[in-house]
Write an enzyme that holds these catalytic residues in place. Structure first.
Site, PDB file in Angstrom:
ATOM      1  N   GLU A   1     -81.512 -42.838  63.155  1.00 24.43           N
ATOM      2  CA  GLU A   1     -81.907 -43.006  64.538  1.00 24.43           C
ATOM      3  C   GLU A   1     -81.044 -42.641  65.697  1.00 24.43           C
ATOM      4  OE1 GLU A   1     -85.167 -43.929  65.935  1.00 24.43           O
ATOM      5  OE2 GLU A   1     -83.592 -44.147  67.712  1.00 24.43           O
TER       6      GLU A   1
ATOM      7  N   ARG B   1     -96.404 -54.072  69.458  1.00 25.01           N
ATOM      8  CA  ARG B   1     -95.731 -53.027  68.744  1.00 25.01           C
ATOM      9  C   ARG B   1     -94.174 -53.511  68.103  1.00 25.01           C
ATOM     10  NH1 ARG B   1     -96.171 -47.582  70.377  1.00 25.01           N
ATOM     11  NH2 ARG B   1     -98.398 -47.337  71.493  1.00 25.01           N
TER      12      ARG B   1
ATOM     13  N   TYR C   1    -106.618 -56.663  75.615  1.00 27.33           N
ATOM     14  CA  TYR C   1    -106.881 -57.262  74.605  1.00 27.33           C
ATOM     15  C   TYR C   1    -105.609 -58.190  74.024  1.00 27.33           C
ATOM     16  CZ  TYR C   1    -103.979 -53.382  72.482  1.00 27.33           C
ATOM     17  OH  TYR C   1    -102.966 -52.684  72.085  1.00 27.33           O
TER      18      TYR C   1
ATOM     19  N   ASP D   1     -95.717 -38.434  64.973  1.00 22.61           N
ATOM     20  CA  ASP D   1     -95.824 -37.473  66.352  1.00 22.61           C
ATOM     21  C   ASP D   1     -95.313 -36.276  66.320  1.00 22.61           C
ATOM     22  OD1 ASP D   1     -97.502 -39.292  67.505  1.00 22.61           O
ATOM     23  OD2 ASP D   1     -95.966 -39.870  69.321  1.00 22.61           O
TER      24      ASP D   1
HETATM   25  P1  FAD Z   1     -91.808 -42.253  67.656  1.00 21.76           P
HETATM   26  O1  FAD Z   1     -92.442 -43.734  67.987  1.00 21.76           O
HETATM   27  O2  FAD Z   1     -91.681 -41.302  69.189  1.00 21.76           O
HETATM   28  O3  FAD Z   1     -90.450 -42.287  67.220  1.00 21.76           O
HETATM   29  C1  FAD Z   1     -89.711 -41.370  67.142  1.00 21.76           C
HETATM   30  C2  FAD Z   1     -88.034 -41.774  66.731  1.00 21.76           C
HETATM   31  O4  FAD Z   1     -87.194 -40.980  66.442  1.00 21.76           O
HETATM   32  C3  FAD Z   1     -87.673 -42.659  67.930  1.00 21.76           C
HETATM   33  O5  FAD Z   1     -87.005 -43.881  67.582  1.00 21.76           O
HETATM   34  C4  FAD Z   1     -86.587 -41.709  68.702  1.00 21.76           C
HETATM   35  O6  FAD Z   1     -85.489 -42.372  69.145  1.00 21.76           O
HETATM   36  C5  FAD Z   1     -86.093 -41.016  67.274  1.00 21.76           C
HETATM   37  N1  FAD Z   1     -85.564 -39.902  67.664  1.00 21.76           N
HETATM   38  C6  FAD Z   1     -86.057 -38.855  68.568  1.00 21.76           C
HETATM   39  N2  FAD Z   1     -85.257 -37.622  68.256  1.00 21.76           N
HETATM   40  C7  FAD Z   1     -84.441 -38.167  67.359  1.00 21.76           C
HETATM   41  C8  FAD Z   1     -83.207 -37.217  66.988  1.00 21.76           C
HETATM   42  N3  FAD Z   1     -83.154 -35.782  67.372  1.00 21.76           N
HETATM   43  N4  FAD Z   1     -82.298 -37.697  66.090  1.00 21.76           N
HETATM   44  C9  FAD Z   1     -82.495 -39.038  65.524  1.00 21.76           C
HETATM   45  N5  FAD Z   1     -83.465 -39.768  65.947  1.00 21.76           N
HETATM   46  C10 FAD Z   1     -84.522 -39.212  66.862  1.00 21.76           C
HETATM   47  N6  FAD Z   1    -101.232 -45.440  68.313  1.00 21.76           N
HETATM   48  C11 FAD Z   1    -102.037 -46.331  67.433  1.00 21.76           C
HETATM   49  O7  FAD Z   1    -102.092 -45.943  66.300  1.00 21.76           O
HETATM   50  N7  FAD Z   1    -102.697 -47.373  68.159  1.00 21.76           N
HETATM   51  C12 FAD Z   1    -102.729 -47.368  69.468  1.00 21.76           C
HETATM   52  O8  FAD Z   1    -103.405 -48.305  69.917  1.00 21.76           O
HETATM   53  C13 FAD Z   1    -101.966 -46.502  70.241  1.00 21.76           C
HETATM   54  N8  FAD Z   1    -101.975 -46.908  71.645  1.00 21.76           N
HETATM   55  C14 FAD Z   1    -101.310 -46.169  72.193  1.00 21.76           C
HETATM   56  C15 FAD Z   1    -101.072 -46.331  73.657  1.00 21.76           C
HETATM   57  C16 FAD Z   1    -100.101 -45.500  74.495  1.00 21.76           C
HETATM   58  C17 FAD Z   1    -100.267 -45.825  75.957  1.00 21.76           C
HETATM   59  C18 FAD Z   1     -99.238 -44.440  73.932  1.00 21.76           C
HETATM   60  C19 FAD Z   1     -98.501 -43.729  74.727  1.00 21.76           C
HETATM   61  C20 FAD Z   1     -99.425 -44.254  72.612  1.00 21.76           C
HETATM   62  C21 FAD Z   1    -100.289 -44.978  71.708  1.00 21.76           C
HETATM   63  N9  FAD Z   1    -100.334 -44.732  70.241  1.00 21.76           N
HETATM   64  C22 FAD Z   1    -101.097 -45.724  69.666  1.00 21.76           C
HETATM   65  C23 FAD Z   1     -99.646 -43.804  69.746  1.00 21.76           C
HETATM   66  C24 FAD Z   1     -98.331 -44.404  69.207  1.00 21.76           C
HETATM   67  O9  FAD Z   1     -97.590 -44.958  69.828  1.00 21.76           O
HETATM   68  C25 FAD Z   1     -97.466 -43.141  68.486  1.00 21.76           C
HETATM   69  O10 FAD Z   1     -98.322 -41.851  67.932  1.00 21.76           O
HETATM   70  C26 FAD Z   1     -96.647 -43.459  67.653  1.00 21.76           C
HETATM   71  O11 FAD Z   1     -95.601 -44.402  68.103  1.00 21.76           O
HETATM   72  C27 FAD Z   1     -95.627 -42.334  67.007  1.00 21.76           C
HETATM   73  O12 FAD Z   1     -94.722 -42.662  66.062  1.00 21.76           O
HETATM   74  P2  FAD Z   1     -93.847 -41.778  65.486  1.00 21.76           P
HETATM   75  O13 FAD Z   1     -92.670 -42.837  64.863  1.00 21.76           O
HETATM   76  O14 FAD Z   1     -94.131 -40.704  64.888  1.00 21.76           O
HETATM   77  O15 FAD Z   1     -92.628 -41.222  66.852  1.00 21.76           O
END
Ligand code: FAD
Length: 419
Positions: free
Chosen positions: A36, A109, A217, A294
């Site tokens: 991370e 979260r 909510y 994502d």
């Molecule tokens: P991220 O959460 O972006 O995690 C990526 C991680 O990788 C981070 O910790 C970052 O620091 C790390 N990282 C990045 N680049 C590097 C690198 N080069 N080297 C090492 N580490 C790195 N989803 C739902 O399911 N339900 C909901 O109700 C919902 N509501 C939302 C409301 C809002 C306003 C928003 C903006 C989003 C919402 N989402 C919801 C979507 C959800 O938040 C994301 O899709 C989800 O958090 C993605 O998770 P992830 O782990 O793929 O990416």
């Protein structure tokens, strides 16, 4: 001799996607190391909706009881018109649980992130912070990553869960995030600050309005309330760099109903989230480097499935790894990676493509104005509360193969106003 500490898999990114994937893979008996970038693991302290297609997976991981004890199981999801606060449609979440076998939940979260972090710790994932991955490379029989401080590491497979601005994604496609010109403000605050304001104590409520919407909510057993205020930024449309600022928040909800006006002053005003997604891509695997969460499929949040899809990705990948695993040797995990990764790539991109594109369409429908708004309201009010035509494909069991993926929906209903 083999390095006993050499991981089988590296996961890059310790968000909900990376942590949940690390846990899932460790459960199949693999040794997993997670890098991370941040100095500490963490998530924004706002709410997250978790639909039955994900609580089903939490249950499989043995984490549903802990999540339930920290979250809230709302009774209804209610959609209202943001202008006049009239109800448009609702989902009965108790009945929804009966239909899909698992609950609809809302959770802080950081609570869900913490559940996965602790579970990874217990499962023996090697969790490494302050590790910024800057480059990925396929090597014979595996893949290598390079960190910003010059360190390198390698494993049989690298899972890139590095979010919207994924570095690994550039191996597969040269695209840019798509700017929706919408911005989200959030707030998670004590419930006492909103009690008596007409706030539903046990429901998820979404007010949909012209170029804006507002979500409320309960969180943490009802002691807190989560609010999200989303609007289209005129400055973004005009091409300004500095868009989505609090002055725009104040103007965006002019003319909206009293319930929203009471909630708006409580929004956090020191940070905001500009809403980007990406066009779907169907190839997520480059040799032994795999996209997840994502990094692969950032959505607009209107389906509340972004984190859910990320958690599903890890579960599906682990199921296929489990199925393609022979006996571990001293040097190798025994996984037929080509078969496991191909099975993952055969099913997840299409599902996530549907969610990403449906989220865009859903957002458009929410934000209609004028005659389109009135037509939408007629259509939504005519919906039977217990009609699950539009939710079966998403809340049902996560497909492991393309054959298991349900139809998106059997038919698109005709516009009842114009026939
Ligand atoms: P991220 O959460 O972006 O995690 C990526 C991680 O990788 C981070 O910790 C970052 O620091 C790390 N990282 C990045 N680049 C590097 C690198 N080069 N080297 C090492 N580490 C790195 N989803 C739902 O399911 N339900 C909901 O109700 C919902 N509501 C939302 C409301 C809002 C306003 C928003 C903006 C989003 C919402 N989402 C919801 C979507 C959800 O938040 C994301 O899709 C989800 O958090 C993605 O998770 P992830 O782990 O793929 O990416």
């Amino acid at each position: 001799t083999a390095d006993p500490n050499r991981p089988d898999v590296l996961v890059i990114g310790g968000g909900i996607g990376g942590l949940s994937a690390a846990l899932a893979l460790t459960r199949t008996g693999l040794r997993v190391r997670l890098y991370e970038r941040a100095a500490e693991f963490g998530e924004v302290g706002a709410g997250l909706q978790i639909a039955p297609n994900c609580t089903r997976i939490l249950d499989d991981y043995g984490l549903l009881d802990e999540a339930t004890s920290l979250g809230v199981r709302p009774e209804h999801m209610v959609m209202k018109d943001a202008v006049d606060a009239g109800e448009l449609t609702r989902l009965d979440l108790t009945d929804l649980q009966r239909r899909y076998g698992f609950p609809y939940m809302v959770i802080h979260r950081s609570d869900l992130h913490g559940i996965f972090l602790r579970a990874c710790g217990r499962a023996g994932v090697d969790l490494v912070t302050s590790a910024h991955c800057v480059a990925y490379e396929n090597i014979g029989g595996g893949a290598r990553v390079r960190l910003a401080d010059g360190r390198t590491d390698e494993a049989e497979v690298v899972i890139a869960a590095d979010g919207l601005h994924s570095v690994a994604r550039t191996l597969l496609v040269h695209d840019e995030p798509v700017n929706s010109a919408y911005v989200a403000y959030r707030a998670a605050i004590p419930f006492d600050q909103v009690r008596g304001n007409g706030v539903h104590e046990k429901d998820v409520v979404v007010y949909v309005g012209p170029r804006c919407h507002f979500v409320q909510y309960p969180l943490r057993g009802g002691r807190m309330v989560n609010q999200v205020a989303v609007f289209e930024s005129p400055k973004a449309l005009a091409g300004a760099e500095d868009w989505g600022t609090p002055d725009e928040l104040d103007r965006a909800f002019d003319g909206m109903c009293a319930q929203i006006q009471k909630g708006l002053p409580l929004m956090w005003r020191d940070r905001w989230w500009r809403m980007f997604d990406r066009d779907p891509v169907m190839n997520w695997v480059s040799g032994r480097i795999v996209l997840l969460g994502d990094a692969a499929h950032p959505p607009l949040q209107y389906m509340a499935q972004g984190a859910v899809m990320a958690i599903e990705d890890g579960w599906v990948l682990a199921e296929h790894i489990g199925a393609q695993r022979a006996r571990r040797s001293e040097r190798a995990s025994g996984v037929d990676w080509e078969a496991a990764l191909a099975a993952y790539e055969a099913v997840r991109p299409e599902h996530c493509r549907r969610v990403v594109t449906t989220a865009r369409a859903w957002g458009e429908l929410w934000h209609h104005d004028g005659i389109k708004r009135l037509r939408r309201n007629t259509l939504l009010r005519s919906r039977d509360t217990h009609d699950y035509t539009f939710t079966d494909w998403i809340y049902g069991p996560t497909a492991l193969t393309p054959e298991q993926e349900p139809e998106l929906y059997p038919t698109i209903p005709l516009d009842p106003v114009n026939g």
